[in-house]
Design a protein around this motif. Sequence first.
Motif, mmCIF file in Angstrom:
data_model
loop_
_atom_site.group_PDB
_atom_site.id
_atom_site.type_symbol
_atom_site.label_atom_id
_atom_site.label_comp_id
_atom_site.label_asym_id
_atom_site.label_seq_id
_atom_site.Cartn_x
_atom_site.Cartn_y
_atom_site.Cartn_z
ATOM 1 N N HIS A 157 47.587 37.135 36.125
ATOM 2 C CA HIS A 157 47.185 37.855 37.332
ATOM 3 C C HIS A 157 46.564 39.199 36.949
ATOM 4 C CE1 HIS A 157 46.964 38.952 41.441
ATOM 5 N NE2 HIS A 157 47.850 39.950 41.345
ATOM 6 N N ARG A 158 45.272 39.341 37.233
ATOM 7 C CA ARG A 158 44.577 40.589 36.914
ATOM 8 C C ARG A 158 44.003 41.165 38.202
ATOM 9 N NH1 ARG A 158 41.103 38.456 31.761
ATOM 10 N NH2 ARG A 158 41.048 36.570 33.010
ATOM 11 N N PRO A 159 44.871 41.769 39.034
ATOM 12 C CA PRO A 159 44.437 42.205 40.363
ATOM 13 C C PRO A 159 43.296 43.199 40.329
ATOM 14 C CG PRO A 159 46.580 43.157 39.790
ATOM 15 C CD PRO A 159 46.277 42.115 38.762
ATOM 16 N N GLY A 160 43.295 44.088 39.332
ATOM 17 C CA GLY A 160 42.228 45.081 39.258
ATOM 18 C C GLY A 160 40.875 44.431 39.058
ATOM 19 N N LEU A 161 40.810 43.479 38.116
ATOM 20 C CA LEU A 161 39.546 42.787 37.855
ATOM 21 C C LEU A 161 39.122 41.928 39.039
ATOM 22 C CD1 LEU A 161 39.974 41.726 34.118
ATOM 23 C CD2 LEU A 161 38.388 43.417 35.026
ATOM 24 N N LEU A 162 40.076 41.251 39.666
ATOM 25 C CA LEU A 162 39.749 40.419 40.831
ATOM 26 C C LEU A 162 39.201 41.266 41.972
ATOM 27 C CD1 LEU A 162 42.769 37.928 40.798
ATOM 28 C CD2 LEU A 162 40.383 37.399 40.279
ATOM 29 N N LEU A 163 39.803 42.433 42.205
ATOM 30 C CA LEU A 163 39.306 43.333 43.253
ATOM 31 C C LEU A 163 37.916 43.858 42.915
ATOM 32 C CD1 LEU A 163 42.522 45.374 44.192
ATOM 33 C CD2 LEU A 163 41.233 43.814 45.678
ATOM 34 N N ASP A 164 37.704 44.215 41.638
ATOM 35 C CA ASP A 164 36.388 44.706 41.206
ATOM 36 C C ASP A 164 35.334 43.619 41.378
ATOM 37 O OD1 ASP A 164 34.546 46.469 40.178
ATOM 38 O OD2 ASP A 164 34.999 46.005 38.078
ATOM 39 N N LEU A 165 35.714 42.395 41.040
ATOM 40 C CA LEU A 165 34.797 41.264 41.180
ATOM 41 C C LEU A 165 34.432 41.042 42.646
ATOM 42 C CD1 LEU A 165 33.283 38.834 40.136
ATOM 43 C CD2 LEU A 165 35.440 37.633 39.835
ATOM 44 N N GLU A 166 35.414 41.070 43.529
ATOM 45 C CA GLU A 166 35.142 40.876 44.948
ATOM 46 C C GLU A 166 34.269 42.006 45.495
ATOM 47 O OE1 GLU A 166 37.443 39.488 48.998
ATOM 48 O OE2 GLU A 166 38.621 40.230 47.291
ATOM 49 N N ARG A 167 34.532 43.245 45.024
ATOM 50 C CA ARG A 167 33.745 44.387 45.510
ATOM 51 C C ARG A 167 32.282 44.260 45.092
ATOM 52 N NH1 ARG A 167 31.896 48.692 43.210
ATOM 53 N NH2 ARG A 167 33.042 48.318 41.274
ATOM 54 N N LYS A 168 32.047 43.876 43.842
ATOM 55 C CA LYS A 168 30.662 43.746 43.369
ATOM 56 C C LYS A 168 29.925 42.622 44.109
ATOM 57 C CE LYS A 168 31.429 45.620 38.721
ATOM 58 N NZ LYS A 168 30.670 46.853 38.927
ATOM 59 N N LEU A 169 30.639 41.524 44.369
ATOM 60 C CA LEU A 169 29.996 40.432 45.111
ATOM 61 C C LEU A 169 29.657 40.869 46.528
ATOM 62 C CD1 LEU A 169 31.987 37.250 44.010
ATOM 63 C CD2 LEU A 169 29.626 37.816 43.484
ATOM 64 N N THR A 170 30.520 41.674 47.125
ATOM 65 C CA THR A 170 30.290 42.127 48.494
ATOM 66 C C THR A 170 29.140 43.132 48.567
ATOM 67 O OG1 THR A 170 32.624 41.800 49.023
ATOM 68 C CG2 THR A 170 31.359 43.196 50.514
ATOM 69 N N THR A 171 29.113 44.083 47.628
ATOM 70 C CA THR A 171 28.110 45.152 47.683
ATOM 71 C C THR A 171 26.806 44.793 46.986
ATOM 72 O OG1 THR A 171 29.069 46.172 45.693
ATOM 73 C CG2 THR A 171 29.876 46.944 47.844
ATOM 74 N N GLU A 172 26.896 44.092 45.849
ATOM 75 C CA GLU A 172 25.709 43.779 45.056
ATOM 76 C C GLU A 172 25.220 42.345 45.245
ATOM 77 O OE1 GLU A 172 24.080 45.989 43.182
ATOM 78 O OE2 GLU A 172 25.502 47.554 43.794
#
Length: 873
Positions: free
Chosen positions: A15-30
């Motif tokens: 479980h890598r919550p930080g990376l998963l959140l970063d991944l979701e943020r980049k997909l949403t914004t970029e």
Amino acid sequence: MGNFLVPIRRKTGVHRPGLLLDLERKLTTEGCAVLCGEGGTGKTQLAFDFCSKYNSDHPDALVIWVSSETRPYIEERLREISGHLSIVNQTNISESVTSWLRMHSQNDWVLVLDDVGNEFQTPSPESNNDTTFPSPTILFHTLNGETKTLEESLTNALKLKEAQVILLYPTLNDSLQIFKQHCPNIPWEAGVAEQVTASLEFSPLAISIAAAYMEDNGITFSEYLDLFRQCDLSSTPSTFSTSVARALMVSLGQLQSERPQAIGICKLMAVLDRQSVVESLLFYDRKGQNARNFYGSLRKLYSLSLVQKAVRNNHYSMHRLVRDFFIEYLENEGKLESQQQSAIELLSERYPFGDQSFWTVCRAYNPHAEKAIKFEGPDAWPRAVLTKSMAAYQRSCGSFGAACTLYKKVLKIYASNAPLSAKQEDLVVDLSLAVVEMLGKMSQFDAGEKLLQDTMGKITSVVDPGHPQLIHARGLQAWFCSWRGQHAEAERLWRLCLKDNNEIYYETHVESLIYESNITTTLIKQSKYAEAEALLAQTIRGRISVRGNDHPDTTQSQQILAGLYQEQGKYTKAEELNREILGTANRVQGSEHPDTLTIVGNLSVNLSALGRFSEAEVMQWRLLASRERQFGSEHDQVVLSRINLAITLEKLGKYSVAEEQNRLALAAQKKLLPADTHPTTLNIENTLGLLLLRQGKYEEAEPILREVLRKRRETPGVEHRDILTSQNNLAGTLMKQKKYGESKTLFADTLETSEMLLGKENAFTLRLMNNLSEVMRQGSFEAAENERQSVRLEALGLQRTALDGRITIFGEDHPDVFTSESNLARLLHDMERCIEARQLFKKAAEGLGRKLGKDHPMTIECETNFTVCKSHR
């Protein structure tokens, strides 16, 4: 899980919550995220964990996973996905899927391009960033509107914009989490666990392999650390990191003592295509292998995380680094070449004959076979056998270019291994004739006939006149004559083949019956219908006696008979026979068999001829989808399906959709057969001209139709019917441009020729008669007043004859009959015989509305003329 299109199975990662959140943020914004890092750092695992979580949080979202190591991988996976997305146009599958995703951008979807290969990672000339990472994984949530294909989107993403990149560095905490997750039954030793993790260089791949070993063997961290430190690295590939190599070597130590067969499976997978190896290829009856040992070894490899299961049943894959490790391991042992040779031998034994019933197996084996035939082993003959089997598969699929290339490769193998035995020399002749046939199928007639002439020269010098190879070669000569339209000569050659074959075998021999069918086809082309029907009856009786009523060979002869009925205008009889043989084919061969689909295509054309255009359209859309699923978009049968669909759509007044399908067919045809005088190419261009004419684009239509007519007149062997069709369409375009004199002359000349060649009661002849009458009616307004009535009376006689003939052929409830009635009504109205005209207009308008629909252009035009006629007293 119907929207979760992920073809891999994985255990949930750390479980890598930080990376998963970063991944979701980049997909949403970029709209895009690029996972980068060294091999084994968990890029694929992170993407899989994100997709699983996303699917759980958004159950209606579409999640698509595409392995992207090479372009063929991408294309193969996209074709699988296109079926789920109901994408019909597969001319450029990458562009089609990209277009679908962009069109559905308002919907929720995630696209993963995993394990991106080196071929996509060349830095762009305009970019100063030359940083690359091995096998990045790219996720998209939206697609750039400027990109047309997934490969373009992928290339843009690899420019590694900082806002989109997630760089994976293994951390101590993440590494320990992997151990905790994968070793739930191992006592936790915090200090030693950290030592093991550091020794494994925090590599998620190495840690996963180590954790799997510990859990499988029930050993502690301390015990594993001792094993790890004692591991002999003398035979370890030097290019690998110490951690991954040692972790693998520890696992290999156990396999060597407990499951040596498992190491053999790994070595075989390494030299094959690692992406999806089917179980039946791994399990082969050699060297005492048995099912219990095999499945025990496979389970052990899976439990040690050396192989992974794919979603498709009985398919396995191997991590890229594990594959590379075993390749170098084999090189260090000096056994890579022998392992590759074993793979070739295995595939040559297991690759099935290319019959349709084995296509699924052939497709599963093909990626491995394509890789294997590149191996240059000491024994070339297994490679020759495998390549020949692959060629047979491509040939049966209708991929004649691919088959031709493979047959030539086999010939090259034989040529480089001379001198040959007598049996091998015979095989060279058979292979040469196979190449000849493929060249003919691709319309490369000059090259095909030259090779055929050379091959026949070799045959005649060593065999008797009636030798089967010589008969086969003469049969190919006949095919070339037929392809060039020289049907009389083709008939003569096939009759010689039949005579010689009967002398060797007997009259109902399989090959003899094939030659009889071919003779029948040439007779039909020469309009010798009675002779053709009599010979067909004899052939069908022979095939029933030899093969039985339901055998595909019998069905094939019955198809020719149905085509003969169609050619003679006996449409109802043709429909009855087509439906009968379709029922047989569905029962015996299945609804998706290529032969069955051919019958469906014939029936749809039959229905269109009967004026049942809506039925034909439904059938043709389904047929097109089935053929594209089987063959892809660039295949002659798919092109044929598009042509027939475009013609039916034209009849239904759906001109823009018909033009789209026609242009797709033309693009695919030019890729398949670049020659611009090929009959199919000219048919498509002729239909394009007709569609432009229907849409009122007369200035575009005329030069296209003139050029097609010129090519048809100048190309030897073009069917007279095709030339007549071109003349009819060009004359119609001239009429629409009010060039009545030139149009009338061309219609009249074409009608005269058609009556002579096809007969006065032929459906095409009656269409020409109807068209000539119409141009005379329109042109009569420009005639002198004292000549106008006589012109119209002559036109009236032609139109009544055409109407009566159409009623005889089609019955009274057919669109062509209503068209003739509408044209006759207009002529009567011009002659001021309004009572007769109104009655015919009413009948025609009702019939066209019922058959073609109220919105069809012909229905609207007829109803408009009816309204005008009613206003005149």
